[in-house]
Design a protein around this motif. Structure first.
Motif: not given
Length: 293
Positions: A243-255
Motif C-alpha cells: 500500500g505504501d506504493y499507492v498513495s491514492s489509497q489509505p492503506w499503508s505502513s503508517e495506517s
C-alpha cells in the motif's frame, strides 16, 4: 472557557474532508469564513511567519485543518504538518488573531509514526504560544473520523460489504472510538465561540474493536454478521508495504501502525464541549454518510 467575539475565520485546508465540513458548519452559524486551500496557500513552501502575517491579519480566528496521511512525491509531512503550521501559528500571534484551532489526531502523543510526530510537533508549537499568553490556541485531536468523503470511512464502508473480513490481527483487537465528522465540525464552532481547554479529544460515545465497528456498519446496511479472519503480523506488514506504493489509497505502513494502538478518549468531556452527546456509532450511516448524499 474564555469568551471572545469571533466573526471572521480563515480555514486552512478547507478543501479537505474535515475542512469542508468545518466551513459549512461555521457558515451555517453565520460566521464570515475564508476558505484557504493547502495547495494555493502552499504548505510545502510557505514556511516563514513573514509570509503568513499578511494572510492572517484582520481575521478573528484561524483553523488549521490541513492534513496528509503520508509522504508523497509532491507533498511531504514535515513541511505540511509541522513547519508551515508552526509559521502560521507564530504569524497569528504577531498579527493579533484572537483564537487558533489546530486539527490534530488522537494518539499522536504515543505513536512513533511520521504522521504522528509531525502533527505532534505542530501541536506543541501552538500549545507553547498559548502557555506564553501570545495566542488562545486549542488543539483538537479526533479519533477515527467517519463521514462521506473521508478516505478511511470509504475503506470501512467497502469492507462492510464483505461477508468475510481479513483484518490485521493487531487491528482486530485494538480499541477505536470513532467520531462522526459533523460532530468534529460542531466542536470547532463551539470552541471558536466559547474557547476551551488547550487539548480536546474528539471521540464518539463508545469504544469498540475495529472488527466490531465494521460489523456495526454492516448492521446499519441491513447485512448479516461477517466472518472475521485475523491476518498474522507478517502478511499484515507485507500488505501495508504494498500500500505504501499507492498513495491514492489509505492503506499503508503508517495506517497499520496507527490502527495497532488504541484510539480512545473521554466521551463525557467531548460531550461537554459539544453541549450534547456525540452521535453514537449505531447512527453513523444515517447521520454522517447517507445525510451527505
Amino acid at each position: 472557557m474564555s469568551t471572545t467575539s469571533i466573526r471572521s475565520v480563515l480555514v486552512c485546508g478547507a478543501s479537505g474532508f474535515v475542512g469542508r465540513r468545518i466551513v459549512r458548519s461555521l457558515r451555517e452559524a453565520g460566521l464570515a469564513v475564508t476558505a484557504g486551500d493547502s495547495r494555493t496557500q502552499d504548505f510545502q513552501q510557505d514556511l516563514s511567519p513573514e509570509v503568513w502575517v499578511p494572510r492572517v491579519t484582520g481575521f478573528d480566528a484561524v483553523v488549521n485543518a490541513v492534513g496528509l496521511l503520508r509522504d508523497t512525491p509532491r507533498r511531504q509531512l514535515e513541511p505540511i504538518h509541522h513547519r508551515a503550521p508552526a509559521a502560521l501559528f507564530e504569524a497569528c500571534a504577531r498579527a493579533g488573531v484572537a483564537r487558533v484551532i489546530q486539527i490534530s489526531a488522537n494518539g499522536v502523543t504515543q505513536s512513533p509514526t511520521r504522521y504522528a510526530t509531525t502533527k505532534r510537533a505542530a501541536d506543541e508549537v501552538l500549545l507553547r504560544l498559548r502557555a506564553e499568553g501570545r495566542v488562545d490556541g486549542i488543539v483538537l485531536r479526533p479519533s477515527i473520523v467517519f463521514g462521506r468523503g473521508g478516505a478511511s470511512a470509504a475503506l470501512f464502508m467497502n469492507l462492510a460489504r464483505l461477508p468475510v473480513l481479513v483484518l490485521p490481527r493487531a487491528a482486530v483487537h485494538a480499541q477505536v472510538q470513532p467520531v462522526a465528522v459533523p460532530d468534529v465540525a460542531q466542536a470547532v464552532l463551539r470552541l471558536l465561540q466559547d474557547g476551551g481547554p488547550e487539548l480536546v479529544t474528539a471521540v464518539g460515545p463508545r469504544a469498540l474493536s475495529l472488527s466490531a465497528f465494521i460489523g456495526e456498519l454492516r448492521r446499519q446496511r441491513g447485512q448479516t454478521t461477517a466472518r472475521v479472519i485475523p491476518l498474522p503480523d507478517a502478511p499484515s506488514r507485507w500488505s501495508a508495504r504494498l500500500g505504501d506504493y499507492v498513495s491514492s489509497q489509505p492503506w499503508s505502513s503508517e495506517s497499520l501502525a496507527l490502527l495497532e494502538q488504541d484510539n480512545i478518549g473521554d466521551a463525557a468531556a467531548f460531550a461537554h464541549v459539544l453541549g450534547r452527546p456525540a452521535v453514537p456509532v449505531e447512527q453513523f450511516v444515517e447521520a454522517a454518510w447517507a445525510s451527505d448524499l
